[in-house]
Design a protein around this motif. Structure first.
Motif, PDB file in Angstrom:
ATOM      1  N   GLY A 168       0.860  -1.259   0.084  1.00  0.00           N
ATOM      2  CA  GLY A 168      -0.132   0.053   0.081  1.00  0.00           C
ATOM      3  C   GLY A 168       0.876   1.424  -0.005  1.00  0.00           C
ATOM      4  O   GLY A 168       0.217   2.337   0.274  1.00  0.00           O
ATOM      5  N   ALA A 169       2.114   1.348  -0.314  1.00  0.00           N
ATOM      6  CA  ALA A 169       2.973   2.354  -0.462  1.00  0.00           C
ATOM      7  C   ALA A 169       2.334   3.352  -1.418  1.00  0.00           C
ATOM      8  O   ALA A 169       1.947   2.983  -2.468  1.00  0.00           O
ATOM      9  N   SER A 170       2.920   4.583  -1.344  1.00  0.00           N
ATOM     10  CA  SER A 170       2.754   5.482  -2.173  1.00  0.00           C
ATOM     11  C   SER A 170       3.654   5.337  -3.475  1.00  0.00           C
ATOM     12  O   SER A 170       4.537   4.828  -3.247  1.00  0.00           O
ATOM     13  N   LEU A 171       3.408   6.148  -4.776  1.00  0.00           N
ATOM     14  CA  LEU A 171       4.173   6.033  -5.796  1.00  0.00           C
ATOM     15  C   LEU A 171       5.507   6.456  -5.223  1.00  0.00           C
ATOM     16  O   LEU A 171       6.982   5.849  -5.803  1.00  0.00           O
ATOM     17  N   GLU A 172       5.626   7.624  -4.529  1.00  0.00           N
ATOM     18  CA  GLU A 172       6.839   8.009  -4.176  1.00  0.00           C
ATOM     19  C   GLU A 172       7.768   6.959  -3.297  1.00  0.00           C
ATOM     20  O   GLU A 172       9.150   6.997  -3.264  1.00  0.00           O
ATOM     21  N   GLU A 173       7.031   6.483  -2.352  1.00  0.00           N
ATOM     22  CA  GLU A 173       7.799   5.446  -1.825  1.00  0.00           C
ATOM     23  C   GLU A 173       7.958   4.156  -2.343  1.00  0.00           C
ATOM     24  O   GLU A 173       9.238   3.892  -1.930  1.00  0.00           O
ATOM     25  N   VAL A 174       7.278   3.924  -3.199  1.00  0.00           N
ATOM     26  CA  VAL A 174       7.790   2.678  -4.060  1.00  0.00           C
ATOM     27  C   VAL A 174       9.042   2.912  -4.765  1.00  0.00           C
ATOM     28  O   VAL A 174       9.967   1.977  -4.930  1.00  0.00           O
ATOM     29  N   ALA A 175       9.110   4.239  -5.438  1.00  0.00           N
ATOM     30  CA  ALA A 175      10.193   4.673  -6.285  1.00  0.00           C
ATOM     31  C   ALA A 175      11.398   4.558  -5.337  1.00  0.00           C
ATOM     32  O   ALA A 175      12.595   4.323  -5.720  1.00  0.00           O
ATOM     33  N   ALA A 176      11.193   5.217  -4.225  1.00  0.00           N
ATOM     34  CA  ALA A 176      12.304   5.452  -3.142  1.00  0.00           C
ATOM     35  C   ALA A 176      12.880   4.184  -2.784  1.00  0.00           C
ATOM     36  O   ALA A 176      14.055   4.020  -2.709  1.00  0.00           O
ATOM     37  N   LEU A 177      12.001   3.202  -2.600  1.00  0.00           N
ATOM     38  CA  LEU A 177      12.328   1.763  -2.237  1.00  0.00           C
ATOM     39  C   LEU A 177      13.356   1.034  -3.221  1.00  0.00           C
ATOM     40  O   LEU A 177      13.936   0.526  -3.142  1.00  0.00           O
ATOM     41  N   ALA A 178      12.627   1.231  -4.651  1.00  0.00           N
ATOM     42  CA  ALA A 178      13.148   0.803  -5.663  1.00  0.00           C
ATOM     43  C   ALA A 178      14.732   1.164  -5.811  1.00  0.00           C
ATOM     44  O   ALA A 178      15.755   0.573  -6.338  1.00  0.00           O
ATOM     45  N   ARG A 179      14.801   2.609  -5.693  1.00  0.00           N
ATOM     46  CA  ARG A 179      16.172   3.087  -5.857  1.00  0.00           C
ATOM     47  C   ARG A 179      17.199   2.655  -4.670  1.00  0.00           C
ATOM     48  O   ARG A 179      18.213   2.413  -4.949  1.00  0.00           O
ATOM     49  N   LYS A 180      16.783   2.466  -3.491  1.00  0.00           N
ATOM     50  CA  LYS A 180      17.515   1.928  -2.317  1.00  0.00           C
ATOM     51  C   LYS A 180      17.715   0.471  -2.848  1.00  0.00           C
ATOM     52  O   LYS A 180      18.730   0.268  -2.571  1.00  0.00           O
TER      53      LYS A 180
END
Lengths: 332, 332
Positions: A168-180
């Protein structure tokens, strides 16, 4: 060209036909049928994750469309990027109202089409973020990580981002996680033989019967050195020497590990490789939280193997352990 | 010999080392470490199922040791049967007090050692039954089914018998079910290239660059014909013509289907093959209840594919659908 196929020009489409007939949870869409989606459609409220890339790498890329993983995939010809239109169709199909992450391997052609698609989709009002996976340490030095190619480490990034989106994360959160996740993963491969691209009928590269190419890319891109075949243990040691330093692992650190066949190399040889990799890591006090040994990112019938290591913190460890299910991989 | 290994003589043992390190639910035992068992030990009150055979066929044989499948496996050298002592150790390890079924592919060497082991184990007071899987239609005519080799159809027989044992059936019932499953399954393969046996360093057979061998066994045993490579659709048609007639399928009948790679042949080609197989069966009104496409029984890096068909009644359909889990396959 000794392959089981009909018309080489129909290779990709007939493969896709067979795949969706076998796996009814996946479906083809798009004007050319080159977009793979989940048959149930987008998940309302969830960030959609789109990938794409050339064919010939099964299970990469389209094989990771599934629960807790990806929502759609734009499919190109063998070793060729997907069309921009298919990137757009894939994004629209993945959109559940919370925006879409384009998550794909770092190759020029793919990037161009995904970037253009993102611009067009933004005009349609779709929220799009993009993360390119660049895990192949052989393809550029550490200071130029953004130039590196994406290879098998992609699978761990798919898994982590997919789990974050499913939670349920937001787009910003999912993108940040993918970068991490992308920052935490390194891979290297070694090729023993080429594969044959059906459309051309030609081997992807030439190599002598006794030679291997260390660091070669999954399309036959040049590696670090070419030389005589050496032992599995020597290869494992050299591969680890390439992937470990940048991760700055300390005793007690946890990693996810993938020992991957590029295609023809059998499981038997992967386990011989894993034996040594595990021994070295064990001696360094590094804990393999999640070993995968098998064919996760291939180049059709190319012989060779790759090793991918992801350094885990609690968040990544939890995301990799979250339930997921696609035709080729299931985590419970 | 272009393989990722260390000492060819250590190929099997180093492979087993890596395998049990990667899959802690499996363990090695026996005086030579050539018996694979479930780490949790035998299941009290359950009929144990033992298999065995030569190495070089992963996931066959040992890879099917797991929940709802097999209990132990005696492991031979590459393409060579297991030792009698290991067959005995495997049986003892699988014994949960309800007797043991030896369930393995029909090869002379394996049979000799399993038969001797069964005699010795009977003297120890262990109840042992034996069923040999003989699904390869290319290896003998229908009137001599008992002479046929066991190939990929083994996987369906493992699954059905494993589910029956897990459900609490007696040794007689599990053995009867395994015989019934064996009666219901037919397979055929086609080889495009040989593989190399590590210990000898030699190709398992010779074949021209444009030729294939139809009906070849998984160790390079001679097939039905050798000739020029033909199209995937033509191969699929001819393979079905070999496996279907004996099963006497009628419109509306259900089958389990396995389109299997012998090793190097990639998933892409298997799906092209599956596309045609599914089309032909669909036109005949035959329902594929459980399609499997992938590498389930290989010959290391041999290129080629096999097709296995099991005719299902309600009992077999239910047993194949029962939950199972091993390192290489999971059914939920």
């Amino acid at each position: 060209m000794k392959k089981i196929l009909n018309d080489p020009q129909a290779y990709v489409d007939q493969m896709l036909d067979g795949l969706v007939l076998c796996h009814p949870e996946l479906a083809r869409t798009g004007d050319d049928g080159r977009v793979i989606v989940r048959s149930r459609g987008a998940v309302p409220g969830k960030v959609g994750i789109v990938t794409g890339g050339g064919s010939g790498h099964l299970p990469v890329f389209l094989g990771y469309v599934g629960e807790g993983l990806l929502d759609s995939c734009a499919v190109g010809n063998v070793f060729a990027g997907p069309r921009m239109d298919d990137c757009m169709t894939a994004a629209r199909a993945a959109d559940g109202g919370a925006g879409v992450l384009q998550l794909y391997g770092n190759y020029g052609g793919d990037r161009m089409n995904f970037d253009m698609a993102a611009e067009m989709l933004a005009l349609e009002g779709l929220q799009v973020a993009s993360v390119r996976v660049a895990d192949d340490v052989a393809s550029a030095p550490a200071e130029q990580r953004e130039k590196r190619r994406g290879v098998a480490g992609l699978v761990f990034v798919y898994k982590a981002a997919g789990a974050r989106a499913a939670a349920g994360a937001s787009l910003e959160e999912v993108a940040a996680l993918a970068r991490k996740a992308n920052d935490a993963v390194r891979s290297i491969g070694v090729a023993l033989t080429p594969c044959v691209v059906p459309e051309s009928g030609k081997a992807s590269f030439e190599i002598a019967d006794t030679e291997i190419e260390f660091g070669m890319g999954i399309h036959g891109e040049p590696g670090i050195w070419r030389g005589p075949l050496r032992s599995a243990d020597a290869l494992a040691d050299e591969m680890l020497q390439q992937v470990l330093p940048e991760l700055q692992l300390a005793r007690g650190d946890r990693i996810a590990l993938l020992v991957n066949s590029l295609g023809a190399t059998p499981l038997e040889e992967l386990y011989i490789l894993y034996r040594r990799v595990r021994q070295v890591l064990h001696d360094l006090g590094i804990v393999i939280a999640r070993p995968l040994v098998g064919r996760y990112a291939t180049s059709m019938e190319m012989a060779g193997a790759s090793i991918s290591v992801m350094k885990l913190d609690d968040e990544l460890a939890q995301l990799l352990a979250a339930p997921a299910d696609c035709p080729f991989w299931s985590v419970r």
